[in-house]
Design an enzyme around this catalytic site. Structure first.
Site, PDB file in Angstrom:
ATOM      1  N   HIS A 172       0.842  -1.184   0.000  1.00 43.71           N
ATOM      2  CA  HIS A 172       0.000   0.000   0.000  1.00 43.71           C
ATOM      3  C   HIS A 172       0.884   1.243   0.000  1.00 43.71           C
ATOM      4  O   HIS A 172       2.028   1.222   0.439  1.00 43.71           O
ATOM      5  CB  HIS A 172      -0.882   0.022   1.252  1.00 43.71           C
ATOM      6  CG  HIS A 172      -1.868  -1.098   1.296  1.00 43.71           C
ATOM      7  ND1 HIS A 172      -3.033  -1.099   0.572  1.00 43.71           N
ATOM      8  CD2 HIS A 172      -1.858  -2.275   1.986  1.00 43.71           C
ATOM      9  CE1 HIS A 172      -3.712  -2.214   0.808  1.00 43.71           C
ATOM     10  NE2 HIS A 172      -3.019  -2.941   1.664  1.00 43.71           N
ATOM     11  N   CYS A 214      -0.514   2.363  -4.556  1.00 42.90           N
ATOM     12  CA  CYS A 214      -1.359   3.485  -4.962  1.00 42.90           C
ATOM     13  C   CYS A 214      -0.532   4.770  -4.963  1.00 42.90           C
ATOM     14  O   CYS A 214       0.354   4.957  -4.116  1.00 42.90           O
ATOM     15  CB  CYS A 214      -2.536   3.634  -4.005  1.00 42.90           C
ATOM     16  SG  CYS A 214      -3.736   2.274  -4.071  1.00 42.90           S
TER      17      CYS A 214
END
Length: 462
Positions: A172, A214
């Site tokens: 992430h 991301c």
């Protein structure tokens, strides 16, 4: 600097045209030549894997069974490198190592990265696992600095000026940061500073960095120099999500006993390309185009980006990943071009929802699964509220505006880090989900907001 120099006669003519005297010529070093003086001839003309060693650093930045896909990605990457001829002594692996033997894993001791995939966990070295999988250890490993290691195998990137280096990270992230299983985040400026120091130490010939997260483009945009022989690609640009795939109830689905995603779209795209292609015949640019097409060619997808030294794109993939010859592979079919995907930040919710759905009706397991799911949803709502409220108090609005392309996320990285830490001190962990909001913190710093104002707003909000 990559490339081959012009022949001596033409070179002297060029120097004369540009007004360089013979006296100046004796003092002019190659590293001072502008890029225009260099001719790049042929595919990977200045790069060769005959005189150096290939090195690799593989990093899964998450923990927990809901993040199965990240460790699966790293284990798959390891198998590609081993097939390509890299030795374990030259492959350094960061992974929390809580997936293969997790009670939730339907195949104990086995990790797969695609629905019909083989076990990719076997043989993987766990150099920095558990509490040793930290940003500080990652920096020390890249720099070859054993003195600053804390725990782990002690392996470091002991590469030299003739060696090629491959770094792969998956987890992430958010604007300007990516996660690690333990300890602090990896901040974009710190990561790039480490890479620059590695270059200044003359400790590699060329480097390739693949990054899945991301907003992963924000880790290099406006920061990674073009003249330090590093070529990087990222799963998304500086403002987009990246995507999980091979998830329950999606096409193609994982085996029915799995309730979590098996891979990430960008990551499985480059790795499945490696599984099918003869890497001695494929350039980095060709692989990039293949991955870019597959990653964006979905109803939901992201724009795979390139940063750093674009001249390296003519290098063969084998220069970094080894001679993974699949020219006679019986698995000749192309990977599926269209995959159903889920926002990487929502893959955890998908996992928790399926745990709840599968639990027996009326059981304690069902009640516990619902509690965990409800807690995750409540946590996300609380984080959204906190960030919006702090933005309103400090800026008069919650600013998530994006700077023009090519600019780094923030000018004052110390301010950015302090604001992140201030928020977490008063309001709790950002979490994998909350990292999406870090652009608001960056905009506070870019607007000249003081840390004292952020402390007051955080204390009032939380």
């Amino acid at each position: 600097m990559r490339g081959q120099y012009c022949s001596s006669g033409l070179f002297l003519v060029l120097l004369t045209i540009f007004g360089v005297s013979s006296a100046q010529l004796s003092k002019l070093m190659p590293q001072e030549f502008p890029e225009d003086f260099i001719i790049h001839v042929g595919r990977g003309s200045s790069n060769s894997d005959t005189n150096g060693t290939r090195w690799a650093v593989l990093v899964a930045g998450s923990m927990g069974y809901g993040n199965y896909r990240h460790q699966a990605d790293v284990c798959h990457a390891y198998q590609i490198l081993k097939k390509g001829g890299l030795k374990d002594e030259n492959i350094i692996v960061f992974m929390y190592d809580d997936i293969a033997n997790n009670p939730e894993n339907p195949r104990p001791g086995v990790i797969i990265n695609k629905p019909d995939g083989e076990d990719v966990y076997h043989g993987v070295p766990k150099d920095y696992a558990g509490e040793n999988a930290t940003a500080a250890n990652l920096y020390a490993v890249i720099l070859g600095d054993k003195s600053n290691l804390s725990g782990g195998s002690g392996k470091v990137l002991n590469s030299g000026p003739n060696d090629n280096v491959f770094i792969y990270y998956t987890d992430h992230g958010g604007p300007g940061i990516i996660g690690m299983p333990e300890g602090d985040y990896v901040y974009a400026n710190d990561l790039v500073d480490v890479l620059i120091k590695k270059h200044e130490a003359n400790a590699y010939k060329n480097m390739v960095f693949y990054l899945e997260a991301c907003e992963s483009g924000s880790m290099f945009e406006g920061l990674l120099p073009t003249n330090i022989s590093i070529y990087a690609t990222t799963a998304s640009n500086a403002t987009e999500n990246s995507w999980g795939t091979y998830c329950p109830d999606m096409t193609p689905p994982p085996p029915p006993e799995y309730d979590t995603c098996l891979g990430d779209l960008y990551s499985i795209s480059w790795m499945e390309d490696c599984d099918l292609k003869d890497l001695r015949q494929e350039s980095l640019e060709e692989q990039y185009q293949s991955v870019k097409w597959r990653t964006v060619n979905n109803t939901y997808g992201s724009h795979v980006m390139q940063y750093g030294n674009m001249y390296q794109t003519s290098d063969l993939v084998s220069f970094y990943l080894g001679a993974n010859d699949n020219s006679s592979s019986i698995e000749s079919k192309s990977p599926e071009s269209i995959l159903e995907v889920v926002d990487n930040r929502d893959a955890d919710l998908l996992h928790l929802w399926h745990k709840f759905q599968r639990a027996p009706a009326g059981s304690e397991m069902k009640q516990e699964a619902k509690r965990v799911l409800d807690d995750e949803i409540s946590s996300r709502q609380r984080i959204d509220h906190n960030i919006n409220q702090i933005g309103q108090l400090v800026l008069g609005y919650s600013s998530n505006s994006v700077r023009p392309g090519g600019q780094a996320l923030v000018d004052d990285w110390d301010c950015f880090k302090t604001v992140v830490k201030t928020y977490e001190k008063h309001c709790g962990s950002l979490s994998n989900y909350g990292m999406k909001h870090t652009r608001v913190f960056a905009n506070m710093c870019n607007a000249g907001i003081s840390v004292e104002q952020v402390v007051a707003a955080s204390a009032r909000t939380c």
